[in-house]
Design an enzyme around this catalytic site. Structure first.
Site, PDB file in Angstrom:
ATOM      1  N   GLU A 150       0.801  -1.361   0.138  1.00 21.27           N
ATOM      2  CA  GLU A 150      -0.028   0.057   0.132  1.00 21.27           C
ATOM      3  C   GLU A 150       1.194   1.430   0.037  1.00 21.27           C
ATOM      4  O   GLU A 150       0.710   2.014   1.188  1.00 21.27           O
ATOM      5  CB  GLU A 150      -1.110  -0.062   1.118  1.00 21.27           C
ATOM      6  CG  GLU A 150      -2.306  -0.987   1.034  1.00 21.27           C
ATOM      7  CD  GLU A 150      -3.143  -0.885   2.021  1.00 21.27           C
ATOM      8  OE1 GLU A 150      -3.130  -0.153   3.179  1.00 21.27           O
ATOM      9  OE2 GLU A 150      -4.240  -1.308   1.878  1.00 21.27           O
ATOM     10  N   GLU A 305      -6.765  -7.361  -0.724  1.00 25.42           N
ATOM     11  CA  GLU A 305      -7.153  -7.340   0.850  1.00 25.42           C
ATOM     12  C   GLU A 305      -8.520  -6.604   1.050  1.00 25.42           C
ATOM     13  O   GLU A 305      -9.061  -6.001   0.366  1.00 25.42           O
ATOM     14  CB  GLU A 305      -6.153  -6.200   1.596  1.00 25.42           C
ATOM     15  CG  GLU A 305      -4.843  -6.652   1.956  1.00 25.42           C
ATOM     16  CD  GLU A 305      -4.191  -5.681   2.865  1.00 25.42           C
ATOM     17  OE1 GLU A 305      -5.017  -4.876   3.483  1.00 25.42           O
ATOM     18  OE2 GLU A 305      -2.938  -5.567   2.572  1.00 25.42           O
TER      19      GLU A 305
END
Ligand code: GAL
Length: 655
Positions: A150, A305
């Protein structure tokens, strides 16, 4: 096209075995096999365990983890472990930690503690990535590489001297001479004329508003600097394992990173999505970001995710009620995902995420959470044939990061109420409700394949982008405050809509932002009355063939054109509460699916997904008979979709 070597739809999650004694691992892999898990993301935060001292590697534990996974039929999305630098690196080189806009260097003790421009950090990440790739190149569990984690989640920018050096080099490459930079940045304003690149600094905290052109370049630079960090690792991996796909997990529609350029640098797009279960409309916003993920490479992507139930980072972390985890997972597949993965496999015992839900909750296999995990695994197996199928969209929504960054510059705009995500959603939500598939597209792409192209806002619009929009052969709809500035945030000669003036046949004499709570009446040509909120303009028709579709009614703008049409190009000079009259007019050739409010309908080739996001049963008329892959029954006519239930219909014949 398949994303990885693993067949069917991927199912699994982040697996952090280093947080557990080895005895637990055997249970982990046994339960993974029981649930039908096919992929685990491993070693995301493992640098300090894999390299406890510089050049001293401890791969033994990861060898055993990967062997165990493989023995149980689970492939690895293997991370390069660079999401948290180890303490020894930070203590030896404190300058790898990022510095904030106030000049404060941040401390170790969380994650993503790195300066994106640090050559030392970069050198160490490349070394580690190479070591991991060399070690596991031939490991049968290795299915894909997961670089960093991320990007821009905690660290988007750094204001240290090294970042300043990097920024200057980036500016020098862009402008060549400081004279060109002065011209682009308009430094004659407020006496900012530079005589050398060495005088330029990142936009640290300053006494007043910072030059918006400098801020725009800073945003571009920050996205590029992180991308360089990513590509350095990618190149190291490709050197050793050229056939293994590389990804990094995106964060849905993120302001900080230009995902068009990021997606071009990776082999497959993956996303992390956390719609808030407390928001009854969150499935709409998340559908928009899923469509972006599919559009980035125009092929299937991976939900890397999501949360099985509650997260741990909101003010109040509401769990997902029964059925929602399954429904949200199927929704990602409905929008082109070839797999559904979660954070995380086993719920943590310690650390900031110990209350974050997991596929295997604290309470183990006796929990409702575990039953959900088993059910989803079985459902995804039933949908295996969907993997690799494409989505065909006739409508495109235009999104460009340069323009977004310009639009949301702080402290210098006519109104701070124009937020691009909200503007996108205002168009996306009614399209979504009509079951119309939507692609996202960058402003400079050839858009001639679409029947309808909607540009919610293009504040920054270059001559080249205007040309791309002029080549739209279907319907073009442009929202307000577009074509205002060029690539240097300088107002186009003659004012808005700048290079779009001829195409739209209007000129904007003055922006007319509406104060909070104020509404402006608008009368459509057919007689209906609508309301504008937040934004309006004082437009002037300049084209000979312009038709006025709606006029402002009452107030200072009374009688002025609110929406206009010039050939195939519709322009809205305000933000309308209800876009139905505009959409009805431009969507005439676009097939829609008639579904009740709250029921989502999407297609992937010959698979029709119907998802009931409401908490009551809904009647849906099937457009064609077919076989529901989830219930394994044949369906036709009108069906009842239970609350939070879904149908995935394989339609024979017409695709
Ligand atoms: C993501 C992150 C994961 C985990 C998750 C929790 O932002 O990549 O490591 O922290 O959030 O929701």
């Amino acid at each position: 096209m398949r994303l990885t070597r693993v067949p069917g739809l991927l199912f699994g999650g982040d697996y952090n075995p280093e947080q557990w004694p080895e005895e637990v691992w055997a249970e982990d892999v046994r339960l993974m096999a029981e649930a039908g898990v096919t992929m685990a993301t491993v070693a995301v935060f493992s640098w300090s365990r894999l390299e406890p001292a510089q050049g001293v590697y401890d791969f033994g534990w990861l060898d055993r983890v990967l062997d165990l996974l493989h023995e149980h039929g689970v492939s690895a999305d293997l991370a390069t472990a660079t999401a948290t630098p180890p303490p020894w690196l930070v203590r030896a080189h404190p300058e790898v930690m990022p510095v904030d806009a106030h000049g404060v260097r941040l401390e170790f003790g969380s994650r993503q503690g790195y300066c994106p421009s640090s050559p030392i950090f970069r050198e160490h990440t490349v070394r580690l990535a190479t070591a991991i790739a060399t070690r596991y190149a031939e490991h049968p569990a290795l299915a894909m590489w997961h670089i960093g984690n991320e990007y821009a989640d905690h660290t988007l920018e750094c204001f240290c001297p090294e970042s300043a050096r990097h920024f200057r080099a980036w500016l020098q490459a862009r402008y060549g001479t400081v004279g060109a930079l002065n011209a682009a940045w308009g430094t004659s304003c407020w006496g900012q004329h530079y005589t050398g690149f060495e005088q330029i600094e990142p936009p640290r905290k300053a006494p007043g508003p910072v030059n918006p052109a400098q801020l725009l370049d800073w945003r571009r630079f920050c996205s590029d600097a992180l991308l360089e960090l990513f590509t350095a690792e990618r190149d190291a991996l490709r050197e050793v394992t050229p056939a293994v796909p590389v990804t990094t997990n995106f964060m849905s529609i993120l302001h900080g990173l230009d995902y068009w350029s990021w997606a071009a640098a990776e082999d497959l797009v993956s996303d992390d999505a956390y719609p808030d279960p407390a928001d009854p409309e969150s499935h709409v916003a998340v559908a928009l970001s899923y469509d972006l993920m599919r559009s980035l490479k125009q092929r299937p992507w991976l939900l890397l995710e999501s949360a099985p139930s509650a997260v741990s980072w909101r003010e109040v972390n509401v769990p997902k009620p029964p059925g929602m985890m399954r429904l949200h997972s199927l929704q990602a597949v409905a929008h082109g995902a070839d797999g559904v993965m979660f954070f995380q496999w086993r719920q943590a015992k310690y650390g900031p995420e110990k209350f974050h839900s997991a596929l295997l909750p604290h309470g183990g296999t006796a929990t409702r959470g575990w039953q959900d995990t088993l059910r989803l695994g079985a459902d995804l197996r039933r949908l295996a044939e969907v993997a690799g199928t494409a989505t065909r969209a006739e409508v495109a929504l235009v999104l460009g990061w340069d323009s977004w960054w310009g639009l949301e510059a702080p402290e210098s705009m006519p109104s701070n109420r124009l937020r691009l995500k909200e503007l996108l959603l205002a168009w996306y939500a009614p399209l979504h409700a009509r079951g119309i598939a939507v692609d996202l597209a960058p402003p400079d792409r050839d858009l001639s394949a679409y029947r309808v192209v909607i540009v919610p806002n293009l504040y920054l619009c270059t001559a080249q982008q205007a040309k791309a929009l002029a080549s739209v052969t279907g319907e073009l709809v442009v929202g307000p405050f577009s074509g205002v500035v060029d690539e240097s945030d300088q107002v186009h000669d003659g004012g808005a809509p700048g290079p779009l003036r001829e195409l739209l046949g209007v000129a904007i004499d003055e922006f007319w932002p509406l104060a909070d709570g104020v509404t402006q009446r608008v009368r459509h040509a057919g007689g209906d009355v609508g309301l504008a909120r937040t934004w309006a303009e004082w437009p002037r028709v300049v084209g000979d063939a312009v038709e006025v579709l709606a006029r402002y009614e009452g107030g200072d703008l009374d009688g002025l054109p609110a929406t206009t049409r010039n050939g195939n190009a519709t322009y809205l000079s305000c933000l309308l509460d209800d876009l139905t009259p505009v959409l009805d007019r431009v969507l005439h050739d676009v097939p829609a699916l008639d579904v009740p409010l709250g029921v989502e309908a999407t297609r992937r080739e010959n698979h029709l997904f119907l998802l009931n996001h409401t908490s009551t049963p809904q009647q849906v008329a099937l457009p064609q008979p077919g076989r529901d892959l989830l219930s394994e029954t044949d369906l036709r006519g009108v069906i009842t979709l239970a609350a939070r239930d879904a149908v995935v219909l394989r339609i024979e014949g017409d695709t």
